[in-house]
Design a protein around this motif. Structure first.
Motif, mmCIF file in Angstrom:
data_model
loop_
_atom_site.group_PDB
_atom_site.id
_atom_site.type_symbol
_atom_site.label_atom_id
_atom_site.label_comp_id
_atom_site.label_asym_id
_atom_site.label_seq_id
_atom_site.Cartn_x
_atom_site.Cartn_y
_atom_site.Cartn_z
ATOM 1 N N ASP A 235 0.811 -1.217 0.000
ATOM 2 C CA ASP A 235 0.000 0.000 0.000
ATOM 3 C C ASP A 235 0.848 1.273 0.000
ATOM 4 O O ASP A 235 0.301 2.369 -0.094
ATOM 5 N N ARG A 236 2.167 1.131 0.093
ATOM 6 C CA ARG A 236 3.057 2.303 0.117
ATOM 7 C C ARG A 236 3.808 2.414 -1.208
ATOM 8 O O ARG A 236 4.518 1.482 -1.615
ATOM 9 N N GLU A 237 3.677 3.566 -1.841
ATOM 10 C CA GLU A 237 4.295 3.756 -3.156
ATOM 11 C C GLU A 237 5.814 3.631 -3.097
ATOM 12 O O GLU A 237 6.432 3.121 -4.032
ATOM 13 N N GLU A 238 6.440 4.099 -2.008
ATOM 14 C CA GLU A 238 7.901 4.016 -1.938
ATOM 15 C C GLU A 238 8.378 2.563 -1.971
ATOM 16 O O GLU A 238 9.425 2.254 -2.557
ATOM 17 N N ASN A 239 7.613 1.662 -1.365
ATOM 18 C CA ASN A 239 7.985 0.243 -1.392
ATOM 19 C C ASN A 239 7.736 -0.369 -2.768
ATOM 20 O O ASN A 239 8.530 -1.197 -3.237
ATOM 21 N N VAL A 240 6.659 0.023 -3.408
ATOM 22 C CA VAL A 240 6.371 -0.457 -4.761
ATOM 23 C C VAL A 240 7.476 -0.007 -5.723
ATOM 24 O O VAL A 240 7.974 -0.790 -6.530
ATOM 25 N N HIS A 241 7.893 1.254 -5.604
ATOM 26 C CA HIS A 241 8.963 1.752 -6.479
ATOM 27 C C HIS A 241 10.277 1.028 -6.217
ATOM 28 O O HIS A 241 11.045 0.751 -7.156
ATOM 29 N N ALA A 242 10.551 0.703 -4.951
ATOM 30 C CA ALA A 242 11.785 -0.025 -4.620
ATOM 31 C C ALA A 242 11.771 -1.420 -5.226
ATOM 32 O O ALA A 242 12.802 -1.907 -5.715
ATOM 33 N N ALA A 243 10.618 -2.077 -5.203
ATOM 34 C CA ALA A 243 10.495 -3.405 -5.823
ATOM 35 C C ALA A 243 10.695 -3.313 -7.334
ATOM 36 O O ALA A 243 11.395 -4.130 -7.940
ATOM 37 N N GLN A 244 10.095 -2.317 -7.944
ATOM 38 C CA GLN A 244 10.243 -2.136 -9.388
ATOM 39 C C GLN A 244 11.691 -1.846 -9.760
ATOM 40 O O GLN A 244 12.161 -2.269 -10.818
ATOM 41 N N ALA A 245 12.404 -1.154 -8.881
ATOM 42 C CA ALA A 245 13.794 -0.787 -9.174
ATOM 43 C C ALA A 245 14.709 -1.996 -9.282
ATOM 44 O O ALA A 245 15.743 -1.939 -9.962
ATOM 45 N N ILE A 246 14.342 -3.117 -8.636
ATOM 46 C CA ILE A 246 15.179 -4.316 -8.758
ATOM 47 C C ILE A 246 14.630 -5.287 -9.807
ATOM 48 O O ILE A 246 15.156 -6.385 -9.967
ATOM 49 N N GLY A 247 13.567 -4.887 -10.498
ATOM 50 C CA GLY A 247 13.050 -5.710 -11.592
ATOM 51 C C GLY A 247 11.777 -6.473 -11.300
ATOM 52 O O GLY A 247 11.328 -7.269 -12.141
ATOM 53 N N MET A 248 11.169 -6.266 -10.123
ATOM 54 C CA MET A 248 9.899 -6.917 -9.833
ATOM 55 C C MET A 248 8.746 -6.175 -10.500
ATOM 56 O O MET A 248 8.800 -4.955 -10.699
ATOM 57 N N ASN A 249 7.701 -6.902 -10.834
ATOM 58 C CA ASN A 249 6.416 -6.278 -11.142
ATOM 59 C C ASN A 249 5.821 -5.842 -9.797
ATOM 60 O O ASN A 249 6.067 -6.483 -8.764
ATOM 61 N N ALA A 250 5.033 -4.787 -9.791
ATOM 62 C CA ALA A 250 4.515 -4.304 -8.508
ATOM 63 C C ALA A 250 3.209 -3.550 -8.707
ATOM 64 O O ALA A 250 2.947 -2.994 -9.779
ATOM 65 N N HIS A 251 2.420 -3.523 -7.648
ATOM 66 C CA HIS A 251 1.091 -2.917 -7.688
ATOM 67 C C HIS A 251 0.824 -2.218 -6.356
ATOM 68 O O HIS A 251 1.071 -2.789 -5.285
ATOM 69 N N VAL A 252 0.322 -0.989 -6.432
ATOM 70 C CA VAL A 252 -0.064 -0.261 -5.218
ATOM 71 C C VAL A 252 -1.466 -0.709 -4.806
ATOM 72 O O VAL A 252 -2.427 -0.550 -5.569
ATOM 73 N N PHE A 253 -1.572 -1.251 -3.599
ATOM 74 C CA PHE A 253 -2.860 -1.738 -3.114
ATOM 75 C C PHE A 253 -3.728 -0.572 -2.664
ATOM 76 O O PHE A 253 -3.297 0.283 -1.888
ATOM 77 N N ILE A 254 -4.969 -0.565 -3.160
ATOM 78 C CA ILE A 254 -5.959 0.419 -2.720
ATOM 79 C C ILE A 254 -7.162 -0.300 -2.110
ATOM 80 O O ILE A 254 -7.569 -0.001 -1.003
ATOM 81 N N GLU A 255 -7.692 -1.258 -2.865
ATOM 82 C CA GLU A 255 -8.807 -2.056 -2.339
ATOM 83 C C GLU A 255 -8.823 -3.403 -3.069
ATOM 84 O O GLU A 255 -8.199 -3.579 -4.111
ATOM 85 N N LEU A 256 -9.528 -4.361 -2.487
ATOM 86 C CA LEU A 256 -9.433 -5.753 -2.930
ATOM 87 C C LEU A 256 -9.918 -5.953 -4.361
ATOM 88 O O LEU A 256 -9.296 -6.692 -5.127
ATOM 89 N N ARG A 257 -11.004 -5.335 -4.752
ATOM 90 C CA ARG A 257 -11.533 -5.544 -6.097
ATOM 91 C C ARG A 257 -10.516 -5.123 -7.156
ATOM 92 O O ARG A 257 -10.319 -5.827 -8.155
ATOM 93 N N GLN A 258 -9.871 -4.000 -6.942
ATOM 94 C CA GLN A 258 -8.850 -3.529 -7.875
ATOM 95 C C GLN A 258 -7.657 -4.495 -7.907
ATOM 96 O O GLN A 258 -7.091 -4.786 -8.959
ATOM 97 N N LEU A 259 -7.305 -4.999 -6.729
ATOM 98 C CA LEU A 259 -6.180 -5.939 -6.646
ATOM 99 C C LEU A 259 -6.482 -7.225 -7.404
ATOM 100 O O LEU A 259 -5.637 -7.723 -8.151
ATOM 101 N N THR A 260 -7.668 -7.779 -7.218
ATOM 102 C CA THR A 260 -7.991 -9.037 -7.906
ATOM 103 C C THR A 260 -7.937 -8.856 -9.423
ATOM 104 O O THR A 260 -7.481 -9.753 -10.139
ATOM 105 N N ALA A 261 -8.361 -7.697 -9.915
ATOM 106 C CA ALA A 261 -8.294 -7.438 -11.357
ATOM 107 C C ALA A 261 -6.842 -7.382 -11.830
ATOM 108 O O ALA A 261 -6.499 -7.937 -12.884
#
Length: 207
Positions: A170-196
């Motif tokens: 849910d924290r953008e700084e952590n998502v960006h850090a994951a992306q920086a090492i080559g991971m795919n990443a998603h910012v969590f907002i709510e479950l329906r969006q996540l499942t999609a």
């Protein structure tokens, strides 16, 4: 980069687990006789070394109390420690159910910033976590997000490549850090969006 593996790597607090209980910091401030605002400042500014296992619980709470010019004694420290653990103990049952259901479609792992003693209590209260493919608590692996070392721990533990992962936080700084090492990443907002987002990333189900 294409990959045949699919590993969904979840954050804990703010995704699977709830954020800290409302009013918890005020109650802890009352336990040690400190102003609520000053307590919250001392609580958070001192937190990173505790999360990353660079301080014990006793050392962390001693630091907090000294910053507040409050007496340091073992009874107060233990009261604060227990109140703190309780304040982070709630989960979102709907997300827990979804995470468990994903294990039929992907490898599922967890990466959480959480002190070692909190991790022990959380794992005891949520034994389903033991059935995930990997669980990494910052207080156990001695690295906390967004430190790249926390992500590389999961890569090494699962003998995978960064591109094998979809990291959820849910924290953008952590998502960006994951992306920086080559991971795919998603910012969590709510479950329906996540499942999609996960349905899009995972291979289509067999007909």
């Amino acid at each position: 980069m294409s990959t045949e593996r699919r590993i969904v790597l979840f954050d804990l607090f703010g995704v699977i687990a709830c954020h800290q209980r409302p009013g918890a910091l005020e109650r802890m401030a009352t336990l040690c006789g400190a102003p609520a605002d000053a307590f919250a400042d001392a609580y958070w500014v001192s937190r990173p070394p505790y999360d990353a296992a660079q301080q014990t619980a006793a050392a962390y709470w001693t630091t907090v109390l000294r910053q507040l010019s409050r007496p340091v004694d073992t009874e107060t420290i233990e009261e604060l420690r227990r109140a703190d653990i309780d304040s982070w103990s709630r989960v979102d049952d709907s997300v827990v159910a979804y995470v468990q259901s994903l294990q039929d479609r992907a490898e599922v792992a967890l990466l959480s910033n959480i002190p070692s003693d909190h991790a022990d209590a959380f794992l005891a209260a949520q034994p389903w976590l033991r059935h995930l493919d990997h669980v990494a608590f910052s207080g156990k692996i001695e690295a906390a997000k967004p430190d790249p070392g926390a992500f590389y721990h999961c890569v090494a533990a699962l003998r995978a490549a960064p591109a094998d992962f979809l990291f959820i936080d849910d924290r953008e700084e952590n998502v960006h850090a994951a992306q920086a090492i080559g991971m795919n990443a998603h910012v969590f907002i709510e479950l329906r969006q996540l499942t999609a987002a996960i349905d899009t990333w995972l291979p289509a189900r067999a007909a």
